[in-house]
Design an enzyme around this catalytic site. Structure first.
Site, PDB file in Angstrom:
ATOM      1  N   ASN A   1       0.817  -1.209   0.000  1.00  0.00           N
ATOM      2  CA  ASN A   1       0.000   0.000   0.000  1.00  0.00           C
ATOM      3  C   ASN A   1       0.865   1.279   0.000  1.00  0.00           C
ATOM      4  O   ASN A   1       2.030   1.230  -0.353  1.00  0.00           O
ATOM      5  CB  ASN A   1      -1.061  -0.002   1.094  1.00  0.00           C
ATOM      6  CG  ASN A   1      -2.312   0.736   0.603  1.00  0.00           C
ATOM      7  OD1 ASN A   1      -2.350   1.951   0.630  1.00  0.00           O
ATOM      8  ND2 ASN A   1      -3.286  -0.006   0.098  1.00  0.00           N
ATOM      9  N   ARG A   2       0.253   2.413   0.396  1.00  0.00           N
ATOM     10  CA  ARG A   2       0.868   3.713   0.068  1.00  0.00           C
ATOM     11  C   ARG A   2       1.718   4.321   1.179  1.00  0.00           C
ATOM     12  O   ARG A   2       1.404   4.172   2.351  1.00  0.00           O
ATOM     13  CB  ARG A   2      -0.240   4.717  -0.296  1.00  0.00           C
ATOM     14  CG  ARG A   2      -0.922   4.368  -1.598  1.00  0.00           C
ATOM     15  CD  ARG A   2      -2.059   5.320  -1.944  1.00  0.00           C
ATOM     16  NE  ARG A   2      -2.605   4.992  -3.264  1.00  0.00           N
ATOM     17  CZ  ARG A   2      -3.436   3.972  -3.481  1.00  0.00           C
ATOM     18  NH1 ARG A   2      -3.844   3.217  -2.499  1.00  0.00           N
ATOM     19  NH2 ARG A   2      -3.855   3.705  -4.714  1.00  0.00           N
TER      20      ARG A   2
ATOM     21  N   HIS B   1       2.972   0.147  -3.049  1.00  0.00           N
ATOM     22  CA  HIS B   1       3.428  -1.248  -3.094  1.00  0.00           C
ATOM     23  C   HIS B   1       4.931  -1.418  -3.339  1.00  0.00           C
ATOM     24  O   HIS B   1       5.367  -2.399  -3.935  1.00  0.00           O
ATOM     25  CB  HIS B   1       2.646  -2.027  -4.163  1.00  0.00           C
ATOM     26  CG  HIS B   1       1.165  -2.113  -3.897  1.00  0.00           C
ATOM     27  ND1 HIS B   1       0.641  -2.235  -2.641  1.00  0.00           N
ATOM     28  CD2 HIS B   1       0.095  -2.103  -4.751  1.00  0.00           C
ATOM     29  CE1 HIS B   1      -0.691  -2.298  -2.723  1.00  0.00           C
ATOM     30  NE2 HIS B   1      -1.049  -2.207  -3.981  1.00  0.00           N
TER      31      HIS B   1
ATOM     32  N   HIS C   1      -1.178  -9.840  -2.955  1.00  0.00           N
ATOM     33  CA  HIS C   1      -2.134  -9.007  -3.680  1.00  0.00           C
ATOM     34  C   HIS C   1      -3.004  -9.837  -4.626  1.00  0.00           C
ATOM     35  O   HIS C   1      -3.232  -9.447  -5.777  1.00  0.00           O
ATOM     36  CB  HIS C   1      -1.378  -7.916  -4.443  1.00  0.00           C
ATOM     37  CG  HIS C   1      -2.185  -6.691  -4.708  1.00  0.00           C
ATOM     38  ND1 HIS C   1      -3.397  -6.705  -5.372  1.00  0.00           N
ATOM     39  CD2 HIS C   1      -1.968  -5.395  -4.377  1.00  0.00           C
ATOM     40  CE1 HIS C   1      -3.858  -5.486  -5.466  1.00  0.00           C
ATOM     41  NE2 HIS C   1      -3.011  -4.662  -4.859  1.00  0.00           N
TER      42      HIS C   1
ATOM     43  N   TYR D   1      -6.202 -11.167  -6.499  1.00  0.00           N
ATOM     44  CA  TYR D   1      -7.526 -10.663  -6.866  1.00  0.00           C
ATOM     45  C   TYR D   1      -8.443 -11.878  -6.920  1.00  0.00           C
ATOM     46  O   TYR D   1      -8.216 -12.796  -7.719  1.00  0.00           O
ATOM     47  CB  TYR D   1      -7.503 -10.041  -8.271  1.00  0.00           C
ATOM     48  CG  TYR D   1      -6.850  -8.691  -8.386  1.00  0.00           C
ATOM     49  CD1 TYR D   1      -5.492  -8.511  -8.134  1.00  0.00           C
ATOM     50  CD2 TYR D   1      -7.593  -7.591  -8.803  1.00  0.00           C
ATOM     51  CE1 TYR D   1      -4.902  -7.274  -8.278  1.00  0.00           C
ATOM     52  CE2 TYR D   1      -7.004  -6.343  -8.952  1.00  0.00           C
ATOM     53  CZ  TYR D   1      -5.664  -6.193  -8.686  1.00  0.00           C
ATOM     54  OH  TYR D   1      -5.075  -4.970  -8.835  1.00  0.00           O
TER      55      TYR D   1
ATOM     56  N   ASP E   1     -11.727   1.022  -1.025  1.00  0.00           N
ATOM     57  CA  ASP E   1     -10.273   0.914  -1.171  1.00  0.00           C
ATOM     58  C   ASP E   1      -9.680   1.420   0.141  1.00  0.00           C
ATOM     59  O   ASP E   1      -9.012   2.449   0.181  1.00  0.00           O
ATOM     60  CB  ASP E   1      -9.792   1.746  -2.372  1.00  0.00           C
ATOM     61  CG  ASP E   1      -8.360   1.399  -2.759  1.00  0.00           C
ATOM     62  OD1 ASP E   1      -7.723   0.610  -2.027  1.00  0.00           O
ATOM     63  OD2 ASP E   1      -7.874   1.926  -3.779  1.00  0.00           O
TER      64      ASP E   1
ATOM     65  N   GLN F   1      -6.777  -4.452   3.886  1.00  0.00           N
ATOM     66  CA  GLN F   1      -7.149  -3.523   2.814  1.00  0.00           C
ATOM     67  C   GLN F   1      -8.210  -4.191   1.951  1.00  0.00           C
ATOM     68  O   GLN F   1      -7.957  -5.211   1.319  1.00  0.00           O
ATOM     69  CB  GLN F   1      -5.913  -3.188   1.954  1.00  0.00           C
ATOM     70  CG  GLN F   1      -6.159  -2.131   0.887  1.00  0.00           C
ATOM     71  CD  GLN F   1      -6.153  -0.698   1.448  1.00  0.00           C
ATOM     72  OE1 GLN F   1      -5.696  -0.459   2.570  1.00  0.00           O
ATOM     73  NE2 GLN F   1      -6.663   0.243   0.680  1.00  0.00           N
TER      74      GLN F   1
ATOM     75  N   GLU G   1      -6.205  -7.617   1.488  1.00  0.00           N
ATOM     76  CA  GLU G   1      -4.767  -7.697   1.748  1.00  0.00           C
ATOM     77  C   GLU G   1      -4.493  -7.455   3.228  1.00  0.00           C
ATOM     78  O   GLU G   1      -4.779  -6.375   3.736  1.00  0.00           O
ATOM     79  CB  GLU G   1      -4.039  -6.632   0.914  1.00  0.00           C
ATOM     80  CG  GLU G   1      -4.300  -6.743  -0.574  1.00  0.00           C
ATOM     81  CD  GLU G   1      -4.217  -5.384  -1.264  1.00  0.00           C
ATOM     82  OE1 GLU G   1      -3.158  -4.746  -1.197  1.00  0.00           O
ATOM     83  OE2 GLU G   1      -5.228  -4.947  -1.843  1.00  0.00           O
TER      84      GLU G   1
HETATM   85  C1  BGC Z   1      -4.711  -0.404  -3.496  1.00  0.00           C
HETATM   86  C2  BGC Z   1      -5.475   0.211  -4.635  1.00  0.00           C
HETATM   87  C3  BGC Z   1      -4.752  -0.095  -5.907  1.00  0.00           C
HETATM   88  C4  BGC Z   1      -4.652  -1.604  -6.035  1.00  0.00           C
HETATM   89  C5  BGC Z   1      -3.951  -2.031  -7.294  1.00  0.00           C
HETATM   90  C6  BGC Z   1      -4.639  -1.874  -3.714  1.00  0.00           C
HETATM   91  O1  BGC Z   1      -3.877  -2.460  -2.699  1.00  0.00           O
HETATM   92  O2  BGC Z   1      -5.307  -0.108  -2.261  1.00  0.00           O
HETATM   93  O3  BGC Z   1      -5.608   1.599  -4.473  1.00  0.00           O
HETATM   94  O4  BGC Z   1      -5.413   0.439  -7.007  1.00  0.00           O
HETATM   95  O5  BGC Z   1      -3.968  -2.106  -4.935  1.00  0.00           O
HETATM   96  O6  BGC Z   1      -2.821  -1.325  -7.465  1.00  0.00           O
END
Ligand code: BGC
Length: 377
Positions: free
Chosen positions: A108-109, A134, A205, A207, A277, A313, A342
């Protein structure tokens, strides 16, 4: 021929097409018509298959990532519940959607792509506006990991990230082990050490679509999360430092609720995320405990999440586009046709002293554990 080449790529349980049992179609089918392997950064990219009665899982050492995760639905039909590609090159070309990968060094950020540690400022790559996401484009998801150990039900992959790689201090040695359990669980165990003080926040990560990757939507899935608060974010999806109670809002998943039920509500946080998100602040009592579940009524597939982490997340695929490159077996993955859950420490924790610390010191061992467990009802 295709089956033969793929068999060479897979370590275990490979069957030729003619000997496959219909009731237990596995990843050999999922990844048909492709030779997955190639070289990235001069290193061999391989596939590993783990298999027991409940799960057939394929992984690759490129980003230590999950490529497929097959379970049987309520009718006994083989269902691959994660998104991915059928060639290493496709993962490389589309590295910034992070399909199935271990992301980091910081999942994350990090706001303004910078943080301070012991008075020293570290500048990271800005790969999400002014923020770092990430671990930046040089993150561990974009590296070819080494194989340490492989059994029919587990694989351990290792990567050593050199000092200041992607801007982070310390040479960090990390190991991730994926293990299948007989009760339908996939345990992901993370360990790491450093030679200089640093920050670390690793997660997977994947999906998911429990109706099967390529099914059009996840809005019918019923989600439950043990969280009474979320981490409020600003317009850049960076935490403000405040927690928001979920009670009475679209973020209340304390009881199971369809993801689509309130995703379109008038809500400032939903507007910022273009949907969900957000970091859900888990109600943790134990070191490792059940924190969330997801159920897909159509297939009857249910996923339970257990973790040692304080946050989760929840991302509802808001940045996915119908025009995104096609996935495994030529499948299209449209807008909101997958979700991510996540397990993590909170986003931007290095810039928020009130959040649980992500600092790793020399002599200490980073340890994080998450299980995704599958069943049907
Ligand atoms: C983030 C999203 C992002 C996604 C794919 C997630 O972990 O929170 O904001 O778009 O990852 O990059």
């Amino acid at each position: 021929m295709v089956a033969l080449v793929l068999c060479a790529a897979l370590t275990y349980g490979c069957q030729s097409k003619s000997t496959q049992n219909k009731s237990s179609e596995t990843v050999v089918d999922t990844l048909a018509n492709t030779t997955f392997e190639s070289q990235i950064d001069g290193k061999e990219v391989k596939l590993f298959q783990l298999k027991n009665e409940k799960l057939t899982v394929t992984l690759t050492n490129y980003g230590a990532r999950l490529v497929s995760l097959n379970v049987l639905d309520k009718e006994g039909k083989n269902t691959d519940v994660i998104l991915g590609y059928d060639a290493a090159k496709a993962y490389k070309d589309n590295f910034n959607n992070y399909y199935g990968a271990i992301v980091g060094r910081y999942g994350n950020r990090i706001g303004n792509a910078s943080f301070k540690l012991n008075g020293q400022a570290y500048q990271l790559e800005k790969n999400d506006g002014e923020q770092s996401l990430h671990g930046g484009t040089n993150g561990v998801y974009n590296k070819v990991w080494d194989l340490l150990e492989n059994t029919p039900t587990s694989v351990t992959l290792a990567y050593t990230s050199p000092d200041l790689e992607a801007g982070y201090p310390g040479t960090v040695k990390m190991e991730v082990t994926y293990t299948l359990s007989e009760d339908g669980g996939l345990l992901i165990d993370y360990q790491a050490t450093t030679d200089k003080e640093t920050v670390l926040n690793l997660t997977n990560h994947a999906y998911f679509n429990l109706n099967g990757a390529g099914d059009t939507s996840i809005l019918d899935h019923e989600l439950q999360i043990d969280a009474n608060t979320i981490t409020e974010v600003d317009a850049n999806l960076i935490p403000t430092g405040k927690s928001l109670p979920v009670k009475g809002t679209a973020f209340d998943f304390t009881k199971p609720k369809a993801i689509g039920l309130h995703i379109g509500d008038e809500n400032a946080q939903l507007k910022i995320g273009k949907g969900y998100d957000h970091n859900f602040e888990l109600d943790k009592k134990d070191d490792f405990q059940h924190v969330a579940s997801v159920y897909a009524p159509k297939t009857g597939i249910e996923m339970q999440i257990y973790t040692s982490e304080p946050g989760l997340q929840f991302y509802s695929g808001n940045f996915m586009k119908d025009s995104d490159p096609k996935g495994k077996n030529g499948k299209v993955y449209p807008y909101r046709s997958a979700f991510c859950l996540e397990t993590q420490h909170f986003p931007d924790a290095p810039n928020h002293p009130n959040f649980a610390s992500t600092v790793l010191k020399p002599g200490d061992t980073y340890h994080s554990k998450t299980t995704y467990r599958f069943s049907v009802r």
